[in-house]
Design a protein around this motif. Sequence first.
Motif, short mmCIF file in Angstrom:
data_model
loop_
_atom_site.label_atom_id
_atom_site.label_comp_id
_atom_site.label_asym_id
_atom_site.label_seq_id
_atom_site.Cartn_x
_atom_site.Cartn_y
_atom_site.Cartn_z
N UNK A 1 -23.86 -29.87 -33.30
CA UNK A 1 -24.68 -29.08 -34.22
C UNK A 1 -24.65 -29.75 -35.61
N UNK A 2 -25.61 -29.33 -36.41
CA UNK A 2 -25.39 -29.62 -38.06
C UNK A 2 -24.04 -29.30 -38.49
N UNK A 3 -23.58 -28.20 -37.97
CA UNK A 3 -22.24 -27.55 -38.67
C UNK A 3 -21.21 -28.61 -38.02
N UNK A 4 -21.17 -28.92 -36.91
CA UNK A 4 -20.15 -29.72 -36.33
C UNK A 4 -20.33 -31.03 -36.87
N UNK A 5 -21.59 -31.65 -37.04
CA UNK A 5 -21.56 -33.04 -37.81
C UNK A 5 -21.14 -33.09 -39.37
N UNK A 6 -21.36 -31.75 -39.90
CA UNK A 6 -20.82 -31.57 -41.37
C UNK A 6 -19.23 -31.58 -41.42
N UNK A 7 -18.80 -31.14 -40.25
CA UNK A 7 -17.28 -31.33 -40.31
C UNK A 7 -16.92 -32.62 -40.15
N UNK A 8 -17.54 -33.47 -39.01
CA UNK A 8 -17.17 -34.88 -38.95
C UNK A 8 -17.31 -35.47 -40.32
N UNK A 9 -18.45 -35.36 -40.99
CA UNK A 9 -18.79 -36.14 -42.25
C UNK A 9 -17.45 -35.58 -43.25
N UNK A 10 -17.12 -34.53 -43.32
CA UNK A 10 -15.95 -34.02 -44.33
C UNK A 10 -14.84 -34.97 -43.90
N UNK A 11 -14.18 -35.07 -42.66
CA UNK A 11 -13.15 -35.51 -42.38
C UNK A 11 -13.00 -37.23 -42.44
N UNK A 12 -14.48 -37.79 -42.55
CA UNK A 12 -14.52 -39.17 -42.78
C UNK A 12 -14.29 -39.48 -44.16
N UNK A 13 -13.87 -40.76 -44.57
CA UNK A 13 -13.85 -41.29 -45.92
C UNK A 13 -15.24 -41.75 -46.21
N UNK A 14 -15.41 -42.24 -47.44
CA UNK A 14 -16.81 -42.58 -47.99
C UNK A 14 -17.35 -43.76 -47.16
N UNK A 15 -16.52 -44.33 -46.61
CA UNK A 15 -16.80 -45.64 -45.89
C UNK A 15 -16.86 -45.57 -44.29
N UNK A 16 -16.61 -44.13 -43.85
CA UNK A 16 -16.17 -43.80 -42.38
C UNK A 16 -17.53 -43.89 -41.61
N UNK A 17 -17.31 -44.13 -40.23
CA UNK A 17 -18.41 -44.26 -39.43
C UNK A 17 -18.00 -43.35 -38.32
N UNK A 18 -19.07 -42.49 -37.79
CA UNK A 18 -19.14 -41.76 -36.61
C UNK A 18 -20.03 -42.38 -35.66
N UNK A 19 -19.32 -42.46 -34.29
CA UNK A 19 -19.97 -43.08 -33.24
C UNK A 19 -20.13 -41.96 -32.12
#
Length: 511
Positions: A382-400
Amino acid sequence: MTGSSSSPVAEGAPRHHGPGPRVAAVLVFGASAAVLVVEIVALRLLAPYLGLTLETSTMVIGIALTAIALGSWLGGRIADQVDPRRLLGPSLGVSGAVVALTPAVLRTTAEWAPALLLLIASLTILVPGALLSAVTPIVTKLRLTSLAETGTVVGRLSGVGTVGAIFGTVLTGFVLVSRLPVSGILIGLGTLLVVGAALVEWRTRGWSGTPALTLVVVAGGLATVAAPGACDAETRYHCARVVADPDRDSGRTLLLDGVRHSYVDVDDPTFLEFTYVRAIAAAVDAAFPEGEPLAAHHLGGGGLTFPRYLAATRPGTRSLVSEIDSGVVRIDRDRLGLNSQAGIDVRVEDGRLGLRRLDAGSRDLVVGDAFGGVSVPWHLTTVEAMTDVRRVLDEDGLYVANLIDHGGLAFARAEAATLRKTFEHVALLGEPADIGLDPTAAPEGGNLVLLASDRSVDLRAIREALDARRTGWKVTAGDGLTSWIGDARPLTDDYAPVDQLLQPSSPQGGR
């Protein structure tokens, strides 16, 4: 001595002017269906906060059964002491109010007073469940005026209640969840119960509910937890087997419930058998400088193929893995050589809860690989879960994220739309036909990989890396991805009909 009646009234039984047989059946049917709707939807409401775990399911089922037992017992006892017509309206009205308020109450508690969540969740299931389950004995009391018809009345109402519960189960699982937010389902149900209470008060003051069916349905649900046979290990969630590769002495395949889940070369972690894992490796290697150690978090562990790869190719990498199945972790250690891998920390936990424990900006990479076949932990989509993923990534981070979908790829399109709503840049990797780059071929489905980041993704470098690893996959983004997504609706904690979006086919696992 005068003649006796052929249908003697039960001794001491008051002559209630209760609901007619059709009204009684409607009350029992509706209350029974409502109990099951509340139970099923409660699981989806609680998953983002308590995790989609066996413990959460067991807790909800146990509370629901407690409510059924308590309501049946108290309903029958009180009906023998109080005019049953006085109980129906208030019981339906109170249960309706509690059901309608449940989404707001649970979500507010989870955000502002998480320590009270279990207590509040228990009450929001127990109170309406008990009130609705008391309906059957109360209506039975109203309908019983003669000992000669006891079996007929009790049997008929029990059967109607069972049918109502089955209806509520099927309606919720196949129709409501796929079309409505869970809050909308509960608010609508609560409104119907309140309206029903008003009608009952207006007409006869009758009650409705049934516990017998719920026991049958829940027993069936518990039976599905049992894993099939032919297992090396029967874990809490899976029938797990490890199969040796006849063509590669150190190769091992982890099968979960008969599906190829992971391939591990215990001597050479850089050997990647499955195409989707090679695609993930290609994307990560294109996104970060060669050999640079990373701070990574993995949602889902399985055989830990990719964490092992990172440890071997990027010395110093720290991989934290959230794997919900402790039995699979034991297999990793006992059969797949996990203990020899440095820099890999595996925690037995729900992935969504694991994300919440991480500090903001603490990860270079998050890998989502918790999906298998048509078994998807929807609360990780969900958007809420992905928001948490985005929160833990640094500014150059990548989600796969590795996805598995079939048919019209409705789930994959919805997940791409979800990432588009959360991240600045999104790209899709897969077979040309599956991602819309080969209009002459129909999509076959299977594995797809989504990339998401707030920095620009180097598509050319990714294409070259995919070719170098002989995946046969391509990449699309921008307008091409927009066209591929179409009108797919982003997934949220309030609307995530993942089970309905997925198109099942023959289980094939990783490829």
